[in-house]
Design a protein around this motif. Structure first.
Motif, short mmCIF file in Angstrom:
data_model
loop_
_atom_site.label_atom_id
_atom_site.label_comp_id
_atom_site.label_asym_id
_atom_site.label_seq_id
_atom_site.Cartn_x
_atom_site.Cartn_y
_atom_site.Cartn_z
N HIS A 160 5.04 1.32 13.41
CA HIS A 160 5.47 0.29 12.45
C HIS A 160 4.47 0.15 11.32
O HIS A 160 4.86 -0.12 10.17
CB HIS A 160 5.67 -1.04 13.19
N GLU A 161 3.17 0.36 11.58
CA GLU A 161 2.18 0.32 10.52
C GLU A 161 2.36 1.50 9.57
O GLU A 161 2.21 1.35 8.35
CB GLU A 161 0.76 0.36 11.13
N THR A 183 5.36 0.77 7.33
CA THR A 183 4.98 -0.22 6.32
C THR A 183 4.18 0.43 5.20
O THR A 183 4.42 0.19 4.00
CB THR A 183 4.15 -1.35 6.95
N ALA A 184 3.25 1.32 5.57
CA ALA A 184 2.44 2.00 4.57
C ALA A 184 3.30 2.91 3.69
O ALA A 184 3.11 2.98 2.47
CB ALA A 184 1.33 2.81 5.26
N ASP A 230 1.56 3.08 16.73
CA ASP A 230 1.23 2.54 15.41
C ASP A 230 2.32 2.85 14.38
O ASP A 230 2.10 2.74 13.18
CB ASP A 230 -0.11 3.14 14.92
N GLU A 281 5.26 0.74 1.22
CA GLU A 281 4.40 0.26 0.14
C GLU A 281 4.06 1.37 -0.83
O GLU A 281 4.06 1.18 -2.05
CB GLU A 281 3.13 -0.35 0.75
#
Length: 232
Positions: A141-142, A145-146, A139, A149
């Motif tokens: 890449h998630e 990304t988080a 996980d 952000e």
């Protein structure tokens, strides 16, 4: 070496003058005393008149200056020699000199203001030079990304982050921040003292238990024991 010794003498004189003018009394406290619960081992001095008994050299004048406060001498200072029987390290010396101050009826801000005034007074007259695996997770890449952000980074920005044990990551990123600050000319070379307040008292060790992060005999800055238990 002579210049350094001379500067030390000048600094000592300015500190004494400032504190005396501010109403502090220079009071000598005993060197031969009893062992006290400080942070290191005591140096012991055998007694000639009481065979098998020993004096201890003070790690600090803590108990004596508190007795002075109770005796009505509400502003005490001493440039005093202290002794701690511990291994020699970069920040630890068996014997050292400290500016020891104690007052009554002063809160945290009052103490900081008084000491800041003293430091400014000294520096104004003495020449000081600068003391002279998450990314590889399925996980991952998630996660990235988080992070992007949450940090609000944009195209062209560089984001540094670390993964691992909290202490290891904090120390590594802290060293990187200092290195980048120096390389990019963002670190001032001026001597600018600051206060560290609300230092964390406890942290969880690798077993998940709470342990004292600093000496465990400091009173917590909380309103109640319930608040302390809720957020150690």
């Amino acid at each position: 070496m002579q210049k350094r010794m001379r500067m030390r003498s000048q600094v000592t004189r300015y500190i004494r003058n400032h504190l005396e003018e501010d109403g502090y009394w220079d009071i000598e406290t005993p060197m031969l005393t009893k062992a006290t619960p400080e942070g290191a081992r005591d140096y012991l001095v055998p007694s000639r008149t009481h065979q098998g008994s020993f004096f201890a050299l003070p790690q600090s004048p803590q108990l004596f200056k508190q007795l002075l406060m109770m005796s009505g001498m509400d502003r005490y200072y001493q440039i005093v020699r202290c002794f701690r029987d511990e291994d020699l390290r970069a920040d630890r010396q068996p014997e050292f000199t400290q500016i020891d101050v104690e007052t009554t009826f002063m809160d945290e801000n009052d103490v900081m203001i008084a000491m800041e005034e003293m430091i400014r007074d000294v520096m104004k007259d003495v020449e000081f030079k600068v003391f002279s695996g998450p990314a590889n997770d399925p996980d991952g890449h998630e996660v990235i990304t988080a992070i992007i952000e949450k940090a609000g980074v944009k195209t062209g920005d560089i984001l540094f982050f670390g993964a691992g044990e909290t202490n290891t990551v904090n120390e590594s990123l802290g060293a990187l921040r200092v290195k980048l600050g120096i390389d990019m000319g963002m670190v001032s070379d001026n001597w600018e003292p600051l206060w560290v307040v609300n230092f964390p008292m406890f942290e969880k060790n690798s077993q998940g238990d709470w342990t004292a992060l600093h000496h465990p005999f400091t009173a917590p800055s909380v309103d109640s024991i319930e608040a302390f238990k809720a957020d150690p």
